[in-house]
Structures are given as C-alpha cells and as structure tokens.
Design a protein around this motif. Structure first.
Motif, short mmCIF file in Angstrom:
data_model
loop_
_atom_site.label_atom_id
_atom_site.label_comp_id
_atom_site.label_asym_id
_atom_site.label_seq_id
_atom_site.Cartn_x
_atom_site.Cartn_y
_atom_site.Cartn_z
N SER A 139 -7.16 -0.47 -0.57
CA SER A 139 -6.68 -1.61 0.40
C SER A 139 -7.01 -1.38 1.85
N GLY A 140 -7.68 -2.62 2.66
CA GLY A 140 -7.61 -1.97 4.54
C GLY A 140 -6.29 -1.68 4.77
N GLU A 141 -4.74 -3.07 3.67
CA GLU A 141 -3.89 -2.99 4.05
C GLU A 141 -3.17 -1.89 3.89
N GLU A 142 -3.23 -1.09 3.02
CA GLU A 142 -3.29 -0.05 2.28
C GLU A 142 -2.75 1.05 3.01
N GLY A 277 4.86 -2.15 5.98
CA GLY A 277 4.18 -0.94 6.42
C GLY A 277 3.28 -1.81 7.39
N ASN A 278 2.99 -3.29 7.43
CA ASN A 278 2.49 -3.15 8.53
C ASN A 278 2.71 -3.43 10.42
N VAL A 279 1.87 -2.71 11.00
CA VAL A 279 2.83 -2.28 12.17
C VAL A 279 2.89 -3.58 13.09
N GLU A 280 2.18 -4.91 13.23
CA GLU A 280 1.87 -6.12 13.75
C GLU A 280 3.35 -6.29 14.03
N HIS A 281 3.21 -6.82 12.30
CA HIS A 281 4.51 -6.96 11.82
C HIS A 281 5.74 -6.82 11.80
N ALA A 282 5.96 -5.24 11.78
CA ALA A 282 7.13 -4.65 11.69
C ALA A 282 7.39 -4.87 13.53
N LEU A 306 5.09 -6.92 -0.95
CA LEU A 306 4.72 -5.15 -0.38
C LEU A 306 3.61 -4.82 -1.16
N PRO A 307 2.49 -5.04 -0.54
CA PRO A 307 1.61 -4.80 -1.81
C PRO A 307 1.54 -4.38 -3.55
N GLY A 308 0.78 -4.90 -4.67
CA GLY A 308 1.75 -4.81 -6.01
C GLY A 308 0.46 -3.74 -6.02
N ALA A 309 -0.49 -2.82 -6.00
CA ALA A 309 -1.14 -1.98 -5.90
C ALA A 309 -0.63 -0.93 -6.51
N ASP A 310 0.23 -0.61 -5.51
CA ASP A 310 1.25 0.65 -6.04
C ASP A 310 2.95 0.16 -6.06
N ALA A 311 3.26 -0.64 -6.93
CA ALA A 311 4.13 -0.94 -7.60
C ALA A 311 5.00 0.31 -8.22
N GLY A 312 4.20 1.19 -8.80
CA GLY A 312 4.97 2.17 -9.63
C GLY A 312 4.91 3.57 -8.81
N ASN A 313 4.01 3.35 -8.37
CA ASN A 313 4.48 4.99 -6.96
C ASN A 313 6.14 4.87 -6.19
N LEU A 314 6.44 5.85 -6.08
CA LEU A 314 8.18 6.17 -6.34
C LEU A 314 8.04 6.54 -4.44
N MET A 315 6.82 7.52 -4.31
CA MET A 315 6.77 7.59 -2.68
C MET A 315 6.51 6.40 -2.35
N ILE A 316 4.84 5.82 -2.43
CA ILE A 316 4.34 4.92 -0.67
C ILE A 316 5.77 3.74 -1.59
N LEU A 353 23.74 -6.48 -15.25
CA LEU A 353 22.75 -5.36 -15.19
C LEU A 353 23.13 -4.44 -14.74
N GLU A 354 22.18 -2.96 -14.66
CA GLU A 354 22.46 -1.71 -14.30
C GLU A 354 21.20 -1.52 -12.97
N LEU A 355 21.43 -0.32 -12.20
CA LEU A 355 20.43 -0.76 -10.50
C LEU A 355 19.36 0.04 -11.77
N SER A 356 19.08 0.84 -12.89
CA SER A 356 17.96 0.75 -13.69
C SER A 356 17.63 -0.38 -13.80
N ASP A 357 18.02 -1.57 -14.26
CA ASP A 357 17.20 -2.70 -14.47
C ASP A 357 15.88 -2.95 -13.28
N ILE A 358 16.29 -2.84 -12.28
CA ILE A 358 15.90 -3.08 -11.19
C ILE A 358 14.45 -3.01 -10.94
N ALA A 359 13.69 -3.68 -10.62
CA ALA A 359 12.28 -3.77 -11.16
C ALA A 359 11.29 -3.28 -10.13
N TRP A 360 9.91 -2.12 -10.39
CA TRP A 360 9.14 -1.20 -8.71
C TRP A 360 10.07 -0.12 -8.63
#
Length: 530
Positions: A139-142, A277-282, A306-316, A353-360
């Motif tokens: 996406s353009g936002e990404e 990750g949005n410059v204007e919002h920052a 956050l954009p949901g497309a990269d929810a599993g990408n640790l780096m992004i 709960l434990e830290l490992s229970d946090i999503a994304w």
C-alpha cells in the motif's frame, strides 16, 4: 498548451564507482599521513562507492600506526593489501598523480562531497526499493512509512555530524552518572521507558488505562493502592471506545476519588489516534504533546495505529514502534500503548498472562515495562463484577502479581454506575487457585477411575452369571472382554462385597485349577437382576 509543457528530466543514477573526490582523499591519506585521523573522523568506509578505494581506506586506517607516519612505508603496506583486489590495479592508482594530494583546507570539502555522494546513492536505493514495493502490491502508506523511517534515520545521522557515532562511557563515568530511576507510579510505572498495557478483548484495558491517567494527573493512588508521588500531565488518545464511554468512565473513576472530572486540568483526551510510520501524523503528534507539556502519552488501541498487513513482521513492526518511542523520548514523554493479547494464547484460562501472550510481532520485544490483565474468572453478564489478574514487570526490575476486583455495576436509567476497586497480592491466591485446580483434576481422575472400576465389576459379575459355574480368571476375563489385570481387580471388589468367592475348577482331565464362583448372595443378585 504545447509551448508550456515541460519535459521531465531524465533520472540520473548517482555514481557508484571511482569519483575524483574519493580518489583524492585516499591519495592524500597515503601521501600525507598526518591527515589520516582528520579524514577518518569525517568519512566512513561505506561512504566510498568504489570498492577498491574503500578497501584502500580501510587498509590505511588499519596500517597507519604500523607505518609510523612514513608515507612511503604506508604506501608499501597498502599496496600489499590491495595486490589481489580485482579492481584496484594493484593499488597503483593511488600513486599515479602527486597532484591528487589535497591541502588541509581542502580535506573537509572533499569529505563533504564524498558523504553527499554516498547519501545520494542511499536515497537512490531507497527510492528504487519503494518503487519495487509499490509495484509488488504494497500500500501507499506502507511505502511512505518505509521512506519516512529511512529519511528519519538519515536526518538523525546528519544531526549527529558524520554518520553513526556510538556514545562512549567509561566505567568511572558510568559510576559517577546520575541515572536514578523515577517512578511515576510506585513499583508500577517508570519514567522514560515505553510500556504496554495488554489483555484480552473486553478485558477492562481501557478502564485500567483511564484509572492510570486520572491517578497520574491527580496524584491519587492507582487502583486505590499504588502511590503517585507527583502530578504528571497526561494525554489519553483513545480511538475505540468513543467520547461518550470515555466521559462516563472518567466521571465514575474521578467520583470514586471524591473528585470532579471537570476540575482536572492536567489530563488531555483525544478521540484521534496517530498513524505510526506516517510523517504528517508524527509532526502533528509532536506539536500536540509539546503544546500541553505532556509527560505521559497513552495510546489506545495499538491495532488502529498500525497497518495490519505487516502484523507478523518483527522488523517492520519494531521499526514503527521504535520511531514512535524515539519521538516521545526526544520530548520527554513516556509512551504507553494499549494492546490486545493473542486469541489462542498458551496461557490456561484464568491464569496470569505472560509477555509471550501479547499479540503481533515486535510488541513483546518493544516493551520496557508492562501491565498484563487477564480474567481470573469468566465475566458473568449483568453483574458488572470483574475478577482480574494484573501482572506487572519491567526492565527496571519492578514486578508483581495482583488480584484486582473491579465492581462497576451495569447500565440503569435510574441508578448511575460506579468504580469500586479492591486489590491484593496475587501470589498466595494464585498458589491457592492452582492447588484447587490440581485437587479438582485429582478428584476428576479418581471419579473416572471409580466409574471404570464399577463398570469392570459389573462386566465381570455379568460374565460369571452367564457362565454359571466356577471358572479361572482367564476364562472369566475372556467372557467379560477385559484383560486379566482389570478382571482380577474387579473380582477383588466383588469378593469384598461377598458376591464372589474362591473355588476349585476341575477340568475333564481331572486337573484342578484355582478359580472363582458366585456366592449365594451373588447368585441372588443375579436373580433379582434377571
């Protein structure tokens, strides 16, 4: 129209190989070793587009002390290092022209030109990557978010002076330094460390965040237990609940402290959420926080930022969270993010709960402190009674487990809701709860075993009734369709109840074997059953 039309200039690819400035800087380092330290402070190996000149630069910096300030000795060492380099021409290009040597006054100018060319190459690479990502369905936002992070890193490098420089602190300086932690909420919230408040859907996360906000801004106890040493100006950005719910919740929490919500001038609310990750919002968020001198920012919930497309990408995910945390850190704001936990968590129902229970991806790694909320008991609709676990921890070393009971009532047109919190240490309660679960499982196992024994006893008794004669254990087991061990156990129970007794089994060959038969009472029960 045609006369006013402007042709787009051709895209010029920045030079990637030998440039005069690079060659002149390296030659100067060889011919005039006294300039090496000055040049090394101004440029990095990665600033060189030409691989041979980069190799020469690294060799010069490494060998300069060995040469002892002698340019000729240094040249010989460098030529030896470059002898096998595929494009260095044996390193002789460094010695071909004495006119390439720069004066001390020219060194800074040449270094700036080399750095600028390196920056343009990086910009070109980033733009090419962005174009490729856009063409491949991002996406353009990404794409903009990636470009924003790139630009932010580059500008920070420019602000630092010349590339990345790591802060150097000696042991003595570390020992003398004033690095004392400040707890904004005692044993709960440390200033300057990003945190996450997480829990399952409808787990009272927003209510807990609102209680924390009002505690901070009125210097009243969080959840009625944890002291707040001073008033802390706070902003609560919530894009999920709506202003009507926030208003009603904030009024109840304030009233529980004997306060009027309208009198709280240190808490700012916003139904708007920043896009990470949005410059204007920052830029807008920075202005928002600075305008009201905010010290703590609570953002609820993370998934709308956050954009949901990269929810599993640790780096992004990590880069976006890091950029937001860095923005807050620059202006002295402690960032707290409200987030959800995994739906299919490994933590058993009713457990803390434990830290490992946090999503994304990226969120557990990002958190320097955390508050994890889970239900101790299933919520019963229509009661307004919440039985919760609150697990607290942080890299500062603070941690704790608490059992929190929140009573808030349910909506009624004639009776207002309330906010009544009681809290106690959770360790003893957790141990008691776990022991109760173990006892319950033990009872369940025993009940199942008893049911199994009763069924086996019935099968064996029925088989012996069907046989109508004394028989060995193996024959009885075959008739009951059980193994010998279970048959023996069932016979033992029947003997205890005086329904079976030992007997001698005589075969046609007059051989006798130990066996069992029904007693009078056992046969009587058979008659009754028939």
């Amino acid at each position: 129209m045609a006369a006013n039309r402007q042709e787009c200039p051709d895209i010029v690819t920045p030079p990637r190989f030998t440039s005069p400035e690079e060659l002149r800087l390296v030659s100067t380092m060889v011919r005039e070793p006294r300039h090496i330290d000055d040049i090394a402070k101004l440029v990095r190996p990665t600033d060189f587009g030409d691989s041979a000149l980069r190799a020469a630069y690294e060799s010069i910096v490494k060998r300069r002390h060995e040469a002892g300030g002698d340019g000729q000795a240094l040249a010989t060492l460098v030529l030896g290092d470059l002898r096998d380099h595929p494009t260095a021409d044996g390193g002789r290009m460094l010695l071909d022209d004495l006119n390439l040597v720069a004066t001390a006054a020219d060194v800074a100018t040449l270094a700036a030109a080399v750095r600028d060319a390196a920056l343009k190459r990086r910009i070109h690479d980033a733009a090419s990557t962005a174009l490729q990502a856009a063409a491949n369905g991002h996406s353009g936002e990404e794409v903009l978010a990636d470009l924003f992070l790139f630009a932010e890193d580059e500008l920070r490098g420019a602000e630092r002076g010349d590339g990345v420089k790591f802060q150097r602190i000696s042991c003595a300086e570390l020992d003398r330094g004033d690095y004392e932690l400040e707890f904004l909420i005692d044993n709960m919230l440390v200033k300057g460390q990003p945190g996450i408040l997480a829990g399952p859907p409808k787990g009272l996360k927003t209510g807990a965040a609102a209680d924390m906000s009002i505690s901070l801004t009125t210097a009243t106890r969080f959840f009625g237990r944890f002291d707040v040493p001073r008033v802390v100006r706070t902003a609560f950005m919530s894009g999920e609940s709506g202003l009507s719910v926030l208003q009603e919740t904030a009024r109840r929490i304030s009233a529980a402290r004997g306060l009027n919500l309208a009198d709280n001038s240190n808490l700012i609310w916003s139904p708007d959420l920043p896009r990470f990750g949005n410059v204007e919002h920052a830029d807008a968020l920075r202005a928002f926080l600075e305008e009201d001198a905010i010290e703590v920012l609570i953002v609820d919930p993370a998934y709308l930022c956050l954009p949901g497309a990269d929810a599993g990408n640790l780096m992004i995910q990590g880069e976006m969270l890091r950029a937001m945390s860095r923005l807050c850190d620059e202006i002295g704001v402690t960032l707290l993010i409200v987030h959800h936990t995994k739906r299919n968590t490994l933590t058993p129902s009713g457990e803390p709960l434990e830290l490992s229970d946090i999503a994304w991806a990226g969120f557990p790694e990002f958190a320097r402190q955390w508050w994890l909320i889970n239900r101790r008991e299933r919520y019963e609709e229509g009661t307004g009674e919440h039985r919760l676990w609150l697990s607290v921890g942080g890299s500062a070393g603070h941690s704790g487990l608490y059992a929190v009971d929140v009573s808030e009532g349910v909506w009624n047109p004639t009776e207002p809701r309330y906010w009544d919190v009681s809290i106690q240490s959770g360790n003893a309660l957790l141990a008691e709860q776990r022991q109760a679960k173990r006892d319950e499982k033990s009872r369940e196992r025993e009940e199942k075993a008893e049911e199994k024994r009763d069924a086996d006893r019935t099968k064996v008794w029925a088989a012996m009734c069907e046989l109508g004669r004394p028989e060995t254990t193996s024959i009885i087991a075959g008739a009951a369709q059980l193994n010998n061990a279970r048959t023996k156990a069932a016979i033992g129970l029947l003997m205890t109840n005086k329904l079976v007794r030992e007997a001698k089994v005589v075969r046609a060959n007059n051989q006798s074997y130990p066996g069992f038969e029904l007693t009078e009472e056992g046969r009587g029960n058979a008659s009754e059953a028939a």
